[in-house]
Design an enzyme around this catalytic site. Structure first.
Site, PDB file in Angstrom:
ATOM      1  CB  CYS A 108      -0.870  -0.037   1.253  1.00  0.00           C
ATOM      2  SG  CYS A 108      -1.823   1.463   1.511  1.00  0.00           S
ATOM      3  CB  CYS A 119     -11.499  12.075   5.196  1.00  0.00           C
ATOM      4  SG  CYS A 119     -11.732  12.040   3.409  1.00  0.00           S
ATOM      5  CB  CYS A 122      -8.309  10.356   7.258  1.00  0.00           C
ATOM      6  SG  CYS A 122      -6.781   9.901   6.442  1.00  0.00           S
ATOM      7  CB  CYS A 336      -4.792   6.206   6.396  1.00  0.00           C
ATOM      8  SG  CYS A 336      -4.494   6.913   4.845  1.00  0.00           S
TER       9      CYS A 336
HETATM   10  N1  SAH Z   1      -7.461   9.498  -0.600  1.00  0.00           N
HETATM   11  C1  SAH Z   1      -7.809   8.173  -1.033  1.00  0.00           C
HETATM   12  C2  SAH Z   1      -6.822   7.099  -0.646  1.00  0.00           C
HETATM   13  C3  SAH Z   1      -6.221   7.142   0.729  1.00  0.00           C
HETATM   14  S1  SAH Z   1      -7.227   6.704   2.100  1.00  0.00           S
HETATM   15  C4  SAH Z   1      -9.202   7.831  -0.580  1.00  0.00           C
HETATM   16  O1  SAH Z   1      -9.837   8.637   0.078  1.00  0.00           O
HETATM   17  O2  SAH Z   1      -9.698   6.769  -0.938  1.00  0.00           O
HETATM   18  C5  SAH Z   1      -7.482   4.967   1.967  1.00  0.00           C
HETATM   19  C6  SAH Z   1      -8.751   4.496   2.645  1.00  0.00           C
HETATM   20  O3  SAH Z   1      -8.623   4.470   4.075  1.00  0.00           O
HETATM   21  C7  SAH Z   1      -9.943   5.403   2.373  1.00  0.00           C
HETATM   22  O4  SAH Z   1     -11.097   4.638   2.142  1.00  0.00           O
HETATM   23  C8  SAH Z   1     -10.045   6.168   3.667  1.00  0.00           C
HETATM   24  O5  SAH Z   1     -11.299   6.748   3.798  1.00  0.00           O
HETATM   25  C9  SAH Z   1      -9.727   5.097   4.671  1.00  0.00           C
HETATM   26  N2  SAH Z   1      -9.343   5.570   6.002  1.00  0.00           N
HETATM   27  C10 SAH Z   1      -8.566   6.601   6.344  1.00  0.00           C
HETATM   28  N3  SAH Z   1      -8.448   6.707   7.668  1.00  0.00           N
HETATM   29  C11 SAH Z   1      -9.167   5.703   8.199  1.00  0.00           C
HETATM   30  C12 SAH Z   1      -9.447   5.300   9.530  1.00  0.00           C
HETATM   31  N4  SAH Z   1      -8.954   5.941  10.573  1.00  0.00           N
HETATM   32  N5  SAH Z   1     -10.231   4.212   9.693  1.00  0.00           N
HETATM   33  C13 SAH Z   1     -10.731   3.548   8.622  1.00  0.00           C
HETATM   34  N6  SAH Z   1     -10.506   3.887   7.352  1.00  0.00           N
HETATM   35  C14 SAH Z   1      -9.746   4.968   7.130  1.00  0.00           C
END
Ligand code: SAH
Length: 352
Positions: A108, A119, A122, A336
């Protein structure tokens, strides 16, 4: 000011051939150099033993050879997942994760340093965006991890820090290089790109008719709830985003994946499951349920396992293909952006 050097690892074979000719050399040298870069994955020009000294000197003068430096690796005792922290040549750090599955090794990668999508759940986005990664910096995460474990990497997911569609040109070049038969030659079908839903870029990607998998971070069953979790929803309405996924399927024939992070009391009710079924139930798709990985900066919690199963069952009853993502590397800041954030915070406090 010193002229910016050429990032030789971000060039495709055609560009490299033109460049080598410009240097007054035979273009077949390009293929040899490309092999050193992308198959043998050398870390210095001096290792290119079938290239003349004079050409090596020219390359050294004009080009940079992007190689990430491993700062730290954390290995999960639970499942062998490895989380890497790599330093870039400008001093920024990024993280990448190796997941070991029965069907092969999956990496990844990050696509940006930080992220500006905001978001709410995140960790990657808490300090904003620094910059997008070059194709070479995206590739080298995979090369370095492959070298570290001495095994082939078979799958790549662009799901680390950053929004790949916010770094579109570099992303497309990265895909071209990664799946090139003269390079690492990873099958397009073994590559997944995940986006928070930047509609015009999703459509542009669809029109390239690649065989890669598109994953959409949906995380809500309606526009109101999505707006609360994901600021990008203010720009692109949920139906517009789902329509872009339909378009992706029409153009490529590839089934789209929806990611749905389950957050207790926020998007995990029976009504959410029903609305979600109505939203995507007619599509050839797959839903990946991810119990939210709590970060200390926010008060989001995972639903209990009963509620997660009930949500899954409800979707299945509605004929939807669904899996609960197995959590990996929870003991090593698996979510992430967590490791990079902790690293940055600790080095700041060490300095200050
Ligand atoms: N920006 C892209 C890719 C990176 S995030 C996107 O939004 O898809 C990869 C995935 O992890 C995304 O689905 C994101 O929403 C999720 N993600 C990020 N932080 C998270 C968390 N704390 N718990 C669960 N999923 C998370």
């Amino acid at each position: 000011m010193e002229q910016q050097k050429t990032d030789i690892k971000s060039m495709n074979l055609k560009e490299l051939a033109a460049y080598i000719e410009e240097l007054g050399e035979k273009s077949f040298r390009a293929k040899q150099i490309y092999q050193w870069l992308h198959v043998k994955q050398v870390s210095s020009f001096d290792e290119m033993t079938n290239i003349s000294r004079s050409l090596i000197e020219k390359l050294k003068e004009q080009c940079t050879l992007i190689c990430l430096r491993q700062e730290l690796v954390q290995i999960s005792k639970q499942d062998g997942t490895r989380k890497y922290l790599f330093a870039l040549s400008d001093g920024n750090v990024i993280e990448s994760v190796l997941m070991r599955y029965k069907h092969g090794n999956s990496v990844c990668i990050s696509s940006q340093v930080g992220c500006r999508m905001g978001c709410r759940f995140c960790a990657s986005t808490l300090d904003g965006l620094v910059r997008g990664l070059t194709p070479s910096e995206m590739l080298d995460q995979i090369y370095q991890i492959g070298k570290d474990i001495g095994e082939r990497i078979s799958n790549v997911v662009v799901m680390g820090t950053g929004e790949p569609m916010d770094n579109f040109e570099n992303l497309v070049k990265f895909i071209e290089l990664l799946t090139d038969e003269n390079g690492l030659n990873i099958s397009q079908r073994n590559l997944t790109v995940s986006t928070c839903g930047i509609v015009p870029r999703m459509r542009e990607l669809a029109e390239k008719k690649l065989q890669i998998t598109l994953a959409l971070s949906l995380h809500a069953s309606n526009q109101e709830k999505r707006k609360v979790l994901m600021p990008v929803a203010n720009k692109y309405e949920i139906h517009e985003v789902v329509d872009a996924c339909r378009y992706y399927f029409e153009q490529t024939g590839r089934r789209v994946t929806f990611e749905y992070s389950l957050v207790a009391g926020v998007n995990d009710t029976n009504d959410d499951a029903r609305e979600l079924s109505e939203l995507v139930g007619d599509m050839n798709c797959h839903i990946n349920l991810i119990p939210v990985n709590p970060i200390k900066e926010r008060d989001y919690k995972q639903p209990d396992s009963g509620a997660i199963l009930a949500f899954k069952n409800k979707l299945e009853k509605n004929g939807i293909n669904v899996t609960i993502r197995r959590e990996m590397g929870r003991d090593i800041d698996g979510a992430c952006g967590q490791l990079r954030k902790r690293y940055a915070d600790s080095s700041v406090s060490a300095r200050g």
